[in-house]
Design an enzyme around this catalytic site. Structure first.
Site, short mmCIF file in Angstrom:
data_model
loop_
_atom_site.label_atom_id
_atom_site.label_comp_id
_atom_site.label_asym_id
_atom_site.label_seq_id
_atom_site.Cartn_x
_atom_site.Cartn_y
_atom_site.Cartn_z
CG LEU A 22 -1.31 -4.46 -4.23
CD1 LEU A 22 -2.03 -4.41 -5.58
CD2 LEU A 22 0.20 -4.56 -4.43
CG ASP A 80 -1.38 -7.77 7.61
OD1 ASP A 80 -2.37 -7.26 7.07
OD2 ASP A 80 -0.25 -7.78 7.08
CB SER A 136 13.12 -10.99 -4.18
OG SER A 136 13.56 -10.41 -2.96
N GLY A 137 15.18 -13.17 -3.66
CA GLY A 137 16.30 -13.73 -2.92
C GLY A 137 17.22 -12.69 -2.32
N GLY A 167 2.60 -2.77 4.15
CA GLY A 167 3.47 -3.91 4.38
C GLY A 167 2.71 -5.17 4.71
CD GLU A 168 1.19 -8.53 3.21
OE1 GLU A 168 0.56 -9.03 4.18
OE2 GLU A 168 0.65 -8.23 2.13
CB ILE A 223 15.75 -9.80 -16.33
CG1 ILE A 223 14.47 -9.07 -15.93
CG2 ILE A 223 16.58 -8.92 -17.23
CD1 ILE A 223 13.61 -8.64 -17.10
CB CYS A 255 -0.92 0.02 1.22
SG CYS A 255 -1.90 -1.48 1.42
#
Length: 673
Positions: free
Chosen positions: A97, A146, A407-408, A122-123, A335, A2
């Site tokens: 979002l 949350d 992601s890493g 966030g989360e 990519i 968000c």
């Protein structure tokens, strides 16, 4: 994911509702699904805006086209008229979002009696456990989000609630009873939060552009931030490119009352080893379990979820752990480049096939030039990591099939994966054998006898090695990671900028962090510096802005703070074993990744900008670099031209310096012109 924004006139004067809408709607890309506003004790939604109101909501700097000003009101709320809400001196705005509880998760969100309100980006990954605990304490929940956990956690534990949150977050919470605003940012700095304190008013938002929308006039540029940018290619917290706007640093909170604003750290990272009494295998097994848990926590979503995949160890590990926890094929995105030296597409395809992933690939070419202007807009301030270009494209591609991607990021900082760590550890071992006066006088003098050879690997540059060993550890590390040597930067800034700096040097930041690092060994001190600077201000900023530009949420399990704290307590020689980085990390992953992935040499997420500047991008770049707004206003045009010519004639690789100037000018065109 968000976007949040807000205003508090601490002198009690009313907030202009139009201004709040204007701020919040500059963040529509961060939250395209919904919007909400809190003013004077209730939710409010703008409806049926008049032409006068629409004009008032236009972004003052002309940089953003706002969406339709007539959103649907929240069902059943019956939004008040504008004259009923303009009495409020505190206001929160939110763009959503939708990820969890899609129908009931609207924000700002309040407790039962409307005395605590929160706008959240966030989360909180452990929200379900916290919810269970809070229900046991008598709290009543109306949603499955949350966000509501944050409200009740604050009611139960006050600001200590942040210690219980496991996730990525930027939170703005208004406590009506205490008349107090609580701003807080996650430990690692995954989610951004900016603020400006101007007189009695506090403005805050997820992005700088939202604050600019409220201020109207462009604030003065901070010359020390520009100096930092030229050295680091990003601007470290708490600075921004503007003097009057600041970042809330990672792991910090701000408590704002009517008469004061207190900024304090609620978290720091200690590198004091505490697992040395366990075997290497026991530590590797425990690390694997933590990584598995961190990935599992990040698979909670009510919308499609996938992963970024480069083919390197970090992203491959995340995909492997996702595949082990999911019944469906993991959706992967990567990519590719048309240059074999930079292209990781074939490797990523091999990993995707190994885990039976649903794989998607996009090739980046020099035709990406129009994206430079787009990136300058989304990053809000000068930002010169070239990998922002492929990060934007992989985010854009991923958004076609998922709303959340794992992601890493974080493996190199946590487990000493960068080659610069190896070089610096060796240099420091030699440095410790020699008295300071010998290093400074003898090695410093010898360094000047060797020609400058920037186009060869660092360990083959005798002058660079000798020069670094002549310096103190923090100075040497700063020099090794700087994208622009100090002498070049000094000559590049024009006279007025050099005068404004008054002797300021960016290296002081590294010296202070090296000195205060809660660590005993050299490698851990370098990791501490990177986790406080490069990781949040470059890597995580790059990912957040590029992904949010296309409304994609990115989650980073290797940067779960529980994993980070555990990694910091592992002895340094189990991370950097001889010249092998990520030793313990790779040992932990041998049960889920093939040897071909674990033993492959690190390539990095690089972009062939040097070749682009001499080839397809040459004419575009020449104009922007030599004649840009930033060059004309702050840099020495003759020195810029000299760097350009050196690069074109292949006398010296100036790709990083030129990219740094290019992105400064792209930002200046957007925000200063």
């Amino acid at each position: 994911m968000c976007g949040i924004a807000g205003i508090w006139h601490r002198d009690g004067s009313p907030v202009d509702a139009h201004l709040l809408v204007r701020m919040t709607r500059t963040l529509t890309h961060r939250g395209p699904d919904d919007e909400g506003y809190y003013l004077h004790g209730s939710l409010w939604s703008p409806t049926q805006s008049t032409s006068r109101e629409a004009a008032a909501c236009a972004f003052p700097l002309g940089h953003a086209s706002l969406p339709d000003l007539n959103p649907s009101p929240f069902p059943g709320l019956g939004p008040p008229r504008l004259r009923d809400v303009t009495r409020s001196s505190i206001a929160l705005g939110h763009r959503r979002l939708s990820i969890i509880d899609l129908d009931a998760g609207r924000q700002p969100l309040a407790n039962e009696d409307g005395t605590v309100w929160v706008a959240f980006n966030g989360e909180i990954y452990n929200f379900q456990n916290l919810r269970t605990e809070l229900v046991g304490q008598g709290h009543v929940f109306r949603t499955r989000t949350d966000t509501e956990v944050i409200v009740h956690a604050y009611e139960e534990w006050g600001t200590d609630a942040v210690q219980r949150f496991r996730g990525m977050f930027a939170i703005a919470l208004w406590d009506e009873r205490k008349e107090r605003l609580w701003l807080v940012r996650d430990r690692m700095g995954k989610k951004p939060l900016y603020y400006a304190q101007l007189g009695a008013t506090i403005y805050f938002a997820s992005e700088i552009k939202a604050i600019l929308a409220a201020l109207g006039d462009t604030p003065p540029l901070d010359e020390t931030a520009l100096s930092d940018y030229l050295s680091l290619q990003y601007i470290p917290a708490p600075k921004t490119i503007y003097r009057n706007i600041r970042k809330l640093p990672p792991g910090h909170e701000a408590l704002v009352s009517a008469s004061s604003m207190t900024l304090r750290a609620y978290w720091d990272l200690s590198f004091e080893p505490s697992v040395s009494d366990h075997s290497e295998k026991e530590v590797a097994d425990a690390l694997y379990d933590l990584l598995q848990e961190a990935v599992r926590l990040r698979l909670v979503s009510d919308v499609p979820l996938g992963a970024f995949l480069s083919g390197g160890v970090d992203s491959s590990a995340v995909v492997a752990l996702m595949a082990a926890s999911s019944q469906e094929p993991v959706i992967t995105n990567t990519i590719a480049f048309d240059s074999k030296h930079y292209d990781e597409g074939p490797v990523a395809r091999q990993v995707a096939r190994h885990f039976h992933a649903d794989h998607h690939e996009f090739q980046v070419t020099p035709q990406c030039w129009p994206m430079i202007d787009t990136l300058a807009w989304h990053y809000d301030e000068p930002f010169a990591d070239p990998s922002a270009v492929p990060t934007y494209y992989v985010s854009k591609m991923a958004r076609r099939v998922v709303t959340v991607a794992l992601s890493g990021d974080g493996g190199d900082e946590n487990f000493a994966g960068y080659s610069r760590y190896r070089f610096d550890v060796v240099e420091n071992q030699v440095r410790r054998w020699l008295p300071g006066i010998v290093r400074r006088r003898v090695l410093g003098a010898l360094a000047g006898l060797f020609p400058h050879r920037p186009n060869v690997p660092r360990f083959l540059r005798a002058g660079t090695v000798l020069s670094n060993m002549a310096r103190d550890p923090a100075d040497a590390y700063f020099t090794s990671i700087s994208g622009m040597p100090a002498a070049d930067k000094q000559g590049l800034l024009n006279g007025s900028c050099r005068h404004a700096l008054q002797g300021y040097s960016t290296v002081e930041l590294f010296r202070e962090l090296y000195r205060k690092a809660p660590a005993q060994d050299h490698l851990s001190r370098l990791q501490y510096i990177d986790i406080k600077t490069y990781l949040p201000e470059d890597i995580l900023t790059k990912v957040d802005r590029a992904s949010m530009a296309v409304s994609l949420e990115v989650r980073c399990p290797i940067l779960d703070h529980v994993v980070v704290e555990f990694a910091a307590r592992i002895p340094w020689h189990w991370k950097l074993n001889g010249l092998r980085g990520k030793h313990i990390f790779k040992k932990a992953l041998r049960r889920c990744l093939p040897a071909a992935v674990l033993d492959r040499s690190k390539k990095g997420f690089a972009v062939p900008v040097g070749a682009w500047f001499r080839g397809e991008l040459k004419e575009h770049a020449r104009s922007w670099i030599l004649k840009g707004e930033g060059t004309r206003g702050f840099l020495d045009g003759n020195r810029v031209a000299a760097m350009w010519n050196e690069h074109q004639e292949s006398r010296r690789d100036r790709s990083m310096e030129l990219w740094t100037i290019l992105m400064f000018n792209a930002w200046a065109k957007r925000f200063l012109a």
